[in-house]
Design an enzyme around this catalytic site. Structure first.
Site, PDB file in Angstrom:
ATOM      1  N   ARG A  92    -113.388 -35.947  54.154  1.00 48.39           N
ATOM      2  CA  ARG A  92    -113.066 -36.509  55.441  1.00 48.39           C
ATOM      3  C   ARG A  92    -112.299 -37.878  55.309  1.00 48.39           C
ATOM      4  NH1 ARG A  92    -118.313 -34.408  55.626  1.00 48.39           N
ATOM      5  NH2 ARG A  92    -119.275 -36.030  54.506  1.00 48.39           N
ATOM      6  N   HIS A 142    -111.243 -26.320  47.640  1.00 49.34           N
ATOM      7  CA  HIS A 142    -110.728 -26.229  48.873  1.00 49.34           C
ATOM      8  C   HIS A 142    -110.271 -27.666  49.145  1.00 49.34           C
ATOM      9  CE1 HIS A 142    -110.368 -25.458  53.153  1.00 49.34           C
ATOM     10  NE2 HIS A 142    -111.110 -24.312  53.141  1.00 49.34           N
ATOM     11  N   TYR A 162    -109.829 -30.961  55.170  1.00 50.71           N
ATOM     12  CA  TYR A 162    -109.910 -30.185  56.532  1.00 50.71           C
ATOM     13  C   TYR A 162    -108.793 -31.177  57.473  1.00 50.71           C
ATOM     14  CZ  TYR A 162    -113.508 -26.889  55.609  1.00 50.71           C
ATOM     15  OH  TYR A 162    -114.300 -25.943  54.958  1.00 50.71           O
ATOM     16  N   HIS A 185    -105.707 -24.252  54.471  1.00 52.84           N
ATOM     17  CA  HIS A 185    -105.583 -23.614  55.678  1.00 52.84           C
ATOM     18  C   HIS A 185    -104.044 -24.154  56.107  1.00 52.84           C
ATOM     19  CE1 HIS A 185    -109.971 -23.886  57.068  1.00 52.84           C
ATOM     20  NE2 HIS A 185    -109.874 -23.252  56.040  1.00 52.84           N
ATOM     21  N   GLU A 219    -105.224 -19.663  53.444  1.00 58.74           N
ATOM     22  CA  GLU A 219    -106.291 -18.937  53.977  1.00 58.74           C
ATOM     23  C   GLU A 219    -106.024 -18.538  55.325  1.00 58.74           C
ATOM     24  OE1 GLU A 219    -110.874 -20.040  55.243  1.00 58.74           O
ATOM     25  OE2 GLU A 219    -109.818 -21.323  53.773  1.00 58.74           O
ATOM     26  N   ASP A 222    -110.627 -14.649  54.696  1.00 63.67           N
ATOM     27  CA  ASP A 222    -111.906 -15.084  55.255  1.00 63.67           C
ATOM     28  C   ASP A 222    -112.041 -13.930  55.949  1.00 63.67           C
ATOM     29  OD1 ASP A 222    -113.798 -16.246  57.425  1.00 63.67           O
ATOM     30  OD2 ASP A 222    -113.680 -17.918  56.059  1.00 63.67           O
ATOM     31  N   HIS A 269    -112.696 -14.880  59.910  1.00 57.58           N
ATOM     32  CA  HIS A 269    -111.417 -15.289  60.516  1.00 57.58           C
ATOM     33  C   HIS A 269    -110.826 -13.935  60.814  1.00 57.58           C
ATOM     34  CE1 HIS A 269    -111.621 -19.588  58.330  1.00 57.58           C
ATOM     35  NE2 HIS A 269    -112.370 -19.435  59.044  1.00 57.58           N
ATOM     36  N   HIS A 315    -113.269 -15.523  51.117  1.00 54.66           N
ATOM     37  CA  HIS A 315    -114.619 -16.136  51.741  1.00 54.66           C
ATOM     38  C   HIS A 315    -115.093 -15.048  52.543  1.00 54.66           C
ATOM     39  CE1 HIS A 315    -112.228 -20.421  51.868  1.00 54.66           C
ATOM     40  NE2 HIS A 315    -112.743 -20.083  50.726  1.00 54.66           N
ATOM     41  N   ASP A 321    -113.947 -19.486  65.358  1.00 53.17           N
ATOM     42  CA  ASP A 321    -114.280 -19.699  64.053  1.00 53.17           C
ATOM     43  C   ASP A 321    -115.912 -20.089  64.028  1.00 53.17           C
ATOM     44  OD1 ASP A 321    -114.450 -20.067  61.408  1.00 53.17           O
ATOM     45  OD2 ASP A 321    -113.013 -21.600  61.206  1.00 53.17           O
ATOM     46  N   HIS A 338    -118.963 -19.132  61.549  1.00 53.31           N
ATOM     47  CA  HIS A 338    -119.784 -18.452  60.511  1.00 53.31           C
ATOM     48  C   HIS A 338    -120.941 -18.048  60.796  1.00 53.31           C
ATOM     49  CE1 HIS A 338    -116.485 -19.858  57.383  1.00 53.31           C
ATOM     50  NE2 HIS A 338    -115.810 -19.362  58.640  1.00 53.31           N
ATOM     51  N   GLU A 370    -119.593 -19.005  52.956  1.00 57.20           N
ATOM     52  CA  GLU A 370    -119.606 -20.120  53.503  1.00 57.20           C
ATOM     53  C   GLU A 370    -120.379 -19.956  54.659  1.00 57.20           C
ATOM     54  OE1 GLU A 370    -114.946 -21.871  53.057  1.00 57.20           O
ATOM     55  OE2 GLU A 370    -115.427 -20.239  54.637  1.00 57.20           O
TER      56      GLU A 370
END
Length: 279
Positions: free
Chosen positions: A38, A70, A73, A110, A146, A180, A183, A217, A230, A232, A262
């Site tokens: 973050r 990963h 984001y 991503h 991804e 994924d 996705h 994923h 998106d 999950h 995930e």
């Protein structure tokens, strides 16, 4: 041939803790953030932490190539905004360098978003340009793209987007793909039926090629095929249907690579991994 299954575990308190958290759920693969996802800038990894991670990884029997870090984001390598792009470029390089320091072989990311300010083509070309720059400054780490659900202005939901990025990468030996499943379904490749599954796999082979597949994923989806949402879901409780997971577990094309959950309930990960192995 083996299925290596784990989850995206917490590295809170130090990257070595991710190994212990993966071991606790019966995993033989795992994903982690190597820094605070973050924030744009994180303090460098201490040599003691790097050495400890490598030693613990070997001690607990995890293969470095079954660990899938990963990136943050926040990173958008396709950003039309100069300031965001500069921050993304620096952060992405930092993430690649951390993976290299930890002796890991991949970095999952991503692709990026055009924010309706540049064309899809310009955005994809720019992403490739940024990946090339990071690859030139690191070694031994593959940049793993991804696929996305196609929410908002995110690119990478069509296999053609990913193929376009790969086409522009100078060193093809250091670029790969992570599928994924949530996705993929949300993007419109309906994995929930036998026919849809076969079609999606044939399309992936035709457009990208399984030779580029490096990781998965494995997620169920709260929303149906083509929703571009998106969200999950825990395995077998979403739009995928339980038959999908049986098909997947019997598909040899997904052997010998990290398969990462995930799913939204970490308390179920051990159970989900056990269930997958039972298939």
């Amino acid at each position: 041939m083996t299925k290596f299954i784990g989850a995206h575990v917490s590295a809170s308190g130090g990257v070595g803790n991710a190994i212990l958290n993966a071991e606790a759920i019966g995993a033989n693969a795992f994903a982690l953030f190597t820094r605070n996802q973050r924030s744009w800038v994180s303090k460098p990894l201490a040599q003691l932490e790097i050495d400890g991670f490598k030693a613990l990884l070997a001690d607990r029997g995890f293969l470095p190539e079954m660990v899938l870090p990963h990136d943050s984001y926040l990173i958008n390598l396709g950003s039309p905004d100069e300031e965001t792009l500069a921050k993304s470029r620096a952060a992405f390089l930092d993430e690649m360098q951390r993976a290299q320091q930890l002796g890991l072989t991949m970095l999952n990311f991503h692709p990026g978003s055009h924010l309706n300010r540049i064309s899809e083509e310009e955005c994809l070309d720019q992403i490739a340009l940024e990946v090339n720059a990071a690859l030139a400054q690191t070694e031994g780490v593959t940049a793993v793209i991804e696929n996305t659900a196609g929410q908002g202005t995110n690119l990478g939901w069509r296999f053609e987007h990913i193929a376009r990025i790969i086409e522009d990468i100078d060193d093809k030996s250091r670029v790969g793909v992570c599928i994924d499943t949530c996705h993929t379904l949300a993007a419109g490749y309906d994995l929930s039926t036998e026919m849809g599954y076969q079609f999606a796999m044939e399309e992936f082979e035709r457009v990208i090629g399984f030779k580029y597949l490096r990781a998965v994923h494995l997620n169920d989806s709260k929303k149906g095929a083509g929703s571009h949402v998106d969200r999950h879901e825990t395995l077998g409780n979403g739009a995928m249907g339980r038959d999908f997971f049986t098909r997947f577990m019997h598909d040899g094309r997904f052997d010998d690579m990290p398969i990462i959950l995930e799913t939204p309930d970490p308390s179920l990960w051990a159970q989900e991994i056990k269930w997958l192995r039972s298939l």
